[in-house]
Design an enzyme around this catalytic site. Structure first.
Site, PDB file in Angstrom:
ATOM      1  N   LYS A 115       0.850  -1.208   0.000  1.00 36.99           N
ATOM      2  CA  LYS A 115       0.000   0.000   0.000  1.00 36.99           C
ATOM      3  C   LYS A 115       0.878   1.248   0.000  1.00 36.99           C
ATOM      4  O   LYS A 115       2.031   1.215   0.425  1.00 36.99           O
ATOM      5  CB  LYS A 115      -0.940   0.028   1.203  1.00 36.99           C
ATOM      6  CG  LYS A 115      -0.264   0.132   2.599  1.00 36.99           C
ATOM      7  CD  LYS A 115       0.016   1.553   3.082  1.00 36.99           C
ATOM      8  CE  LYS A 115       0.766   1.535   4.414  1.00 36.99           C
ATOM      9  NZ  LYS A 115       1.503   2.725   4.727  1.00 36.99           N
ATOM     10  N   PRO A 137       9.648  -4.075  -0.588  1.00 31.98           N
ATOM     11  CA  PRO A 137      10.744  -3.742   0.334  1.00 31.98           C
ATOM     12  C   PRO A 137      10.298  -3.852   1.798  1.00 31.98           C
ATOM     13  O   PRO A 137       9.142  -3.580   2.131  1.00 31.98           O
ATOM     14  CB  PRO A 137      11.085  -2.295  -0.034  1.00 31.98           C
ATOM     15  CG  PRO A 137      10.602  -2.132  -1.435  1.00 31.98           C
ATOM     16  CD  PRO A 137       9.395  -3.015  -1.569  1.00 31.98           C
ATOM     17  N   ASP A 197      -1.849  -1.863  10.609  1.00 33.98           N
ATOM     18  CA  ASP A 197      -2.159  -1.819   9.167  1.00 33.98           C
ATOM     19  C   ASP A 197      -2.793  -3.105   8.650  1.00 33.98           C
ATOM     20  O   ASP A 197      -3.201  -3.174   7.491  1.00 33.98           O
ATOM     21  CB  ASP A 197      -0.870  -1.577   8.360  1.00 33.98           C
ATOM     22  CG  ASP A 197      -0.423  -0.122   8.411  1.00 33.98           C
ATOM     23  OD1 ASP A 197      -1.231   0.742   8.785  1.00 33.98           O
ATOM     24  OD2 ASP A 197       0.751   0.138   8.058  1.00 33.98           O
TER      25      ASP A 197
HETATM   26  O1  C5P Z   1       0.572  -1.537  15.306  1.00 36.13           O
HETATM   27  P1  C5P Z   1       1.979  -1.648  14.858  1.00 36.13           P
HETATM   28  O2  C5P Z   1       2.740  -2.737  15.574  1.00 36.13           O
HETATM   29  O3  C5P Z   1       2.114  -1.769  13.384  1.00 36.13           O
HETATM   30  O4  C5P Z   1       2.682  -0.270  15.256  1.00 36.13           O
HETATM   31  C1  C5P Z   1       4.073  -0.129  15.306  1.00 36.13           C
HETATM   32  C2  C5P Z   1       4.415   1.070  16.154  1.00 36.13           C
HETATM   33  O5  C5P Z   1       4.016   2.270  15.497  1.00 36.13           O
HETATM   34  C3  C5P Z   1       3.700   1.110  17.506  1.00 36.13           C
HETATM   35  O6  C5P Z   1       4.426   0.430  18.488  1.00 36.13           O
HETATM   36  C4  C5P Z   1       3.618   2.601  17.793  1.00 36.13           C
HETATM   37  O7  C5P Z   1       4.831   3.060  18.333  1.00 36.13           O
HETATM   38  C5  C5P Z   1       3.485   3.213  16.402  1.00 36.13           C
HETATM   39  N1  C5P Z   1       2.078   3.518  16.057  1.00 36.13           N
HETATM   40  C6  C5P Z   1       1.421   4.549  16.704  1.00 36.13           C
HETATM   41  N2  C5P Z   1       0.111   4.838  16.368  1.00 36.13           N
HETATM   42  C7  C5P Z   1      -0.520   4.123  15.415  1.00 36.13           C
HETATM   43  C8  C5P Z   1       0.131   3.068  14.745  1.00 36.13           C
HETATM   44  C9  C5P Z   1       1.436   2.787  15.089  1.00 36.13           C
HETATM   45  O8  C5P Z   1       1.982   5.218  17.564  1.00 36.13           O
HETATM   46  N3  C5P Z   1      -1.789   4.428  15.123  1.00 36.13           N
END
Ligand code: C5P
Length: 288
Positions: free
Chosen positions: A11, A95, A137
């Site tokens: 995406k 990537p 995501d």
């Molecule tokens: O949910 P995911 O593991 O993909 O998110 C990775 C990191 O990105 C989280 O630990 C957080 O630090 C940050 N994040 C955030 N707010 C979001 C999505 C991700 O702060 N809505």
């Protein structure tokens, strides 16, 4: 059916806005997501032995529970009492750690595949809830197409299809930690925010020039100072004929929107040569 092969597509963000900080530490987001054609091939096969085995073409990629595809298989196996195991082969082209949701797309592909292979009949909302446990995501990666994503990224509203265009993706040879970028953005203020409604309007009118003019991602304010090459690549893509340029997600991939393949190809060749980077791809908007 013993096996299934799924295309897990990348995406790009057409917009990304941070609208607040949540009590759980995550950020409140408002962003427009768009699937592109570029994909990883995800092959999932039932095996008798009660193990999860992952094979990949990238020898340095973890194949244990640090890999989201593994976690997807694990959570489904445990929650739905599946006695056997699974063999997963990931042929990666997207990537890694790039802002293109490659790991999340593979994860969503495994959730989808397990649901079909084991005839689990998991409802869409239930699968989306499991997806969110695995990553912000992942619910969008199950949905695909053009969508407004809010909350952590899981409140999804389908939008009309984005007009077709060629996309050049270019990732500097650094990985970007999503958590580090979100942390850095907290220390910055006074940046301008995307015109999300304007972008939705542009998509509804199927006007690619208007879409290009509304591209905006607040995380550039944190990522570009960490990796100035993102800004340099954007400038080159623009100079080479892109109608719009932006960083995707938390980066470091920058992309350009092009109206024709030849211009896209020339821009991609030039970026590859100038910045000496391997991860340059020409792809297209993908609508489901
Ligand atoms: O949910 P995911 O593991 O993909 O998110 C990775 C990191 O990105 C989280 O630990 C957080 O630090 C940050 N994040 C955030 N707010 C979001 C999505 C991700 O702060 N809505």
């Amino acid at each position: 059916m013993d096996y299934i092969s799924v295309k897990a597509r990348a995406k790009i963000n057409l917009t990304l806005d941070v609208t607040g900080k949540r009590p759980d530490g995550y950020h409140e987001l408002r962003m427009i997501m768009q699937t592109v054609e570029l994909y990883d091939k995800v092959f999932v096969k039932k095996i008798e032995k009660p193990v999860i085995k992952i094979k990949t073409n990238l020898e340095w990629l973890p194949t244990d529970n640090r890999n989201l595809a593994y976690k997807a298989a694990e959570v489904i196996k445990e929650r739905y009492d599946i006695p056997g195991g699974v063999f997963i082969e990931l042929k990666k082209t997207i990537p890694v750690a790039a802002g293109l949701a490659g790991g999340s797309a593979d994860c969503a592909a495994v959730l989808y595949a397990m649901n079909i292979l084991y005839n689990l009949k998991i409802k869409r909302e239930e699968l989306a809830a499991i997806a969110l446990e695995l990553g912000s995501d992942v619910p969008y990666c199950l949905m695909r197409g053009t969508a407004l994503a809010e909350g952590r990224g899981e409140i999804l509203t389908r939008l009309p299809a984005c007009p077709e265009a060629w996309i050049v993706l270019a990732k500097p040879a650094v990985g970007m930690s999503t958590a580090a970028v979100y942390k850095a953005i907290d220390a910055i203020d006074g940046y301008s925010h995307p015109d999300t409604e304007g972008m939705i309007d542009a998509i509804k009118k199927s006007d690619i020039n208007a879409v290009a003019s509304k591209l905006s991602n607040v995380l550039e304010n944190a990522s570009i100072p960490m990796c100035p090459m993102i800004g340099d690549i954007k400038k080159m893509l623009s100079d080479m004929g892109a109608v719009g340029v932006l960083m995707s997600g938390s980066g470091p991939t920058a992309y350009g929107i092009f109206k024709d393949k030849e211009t896209a190809q020339k821009a991609a060749d030039n970026v590859k040569k100038t910045f000496n980077i391997r991860d340059v791809h020409i792809t297209k908007i993908f609508n489901i």
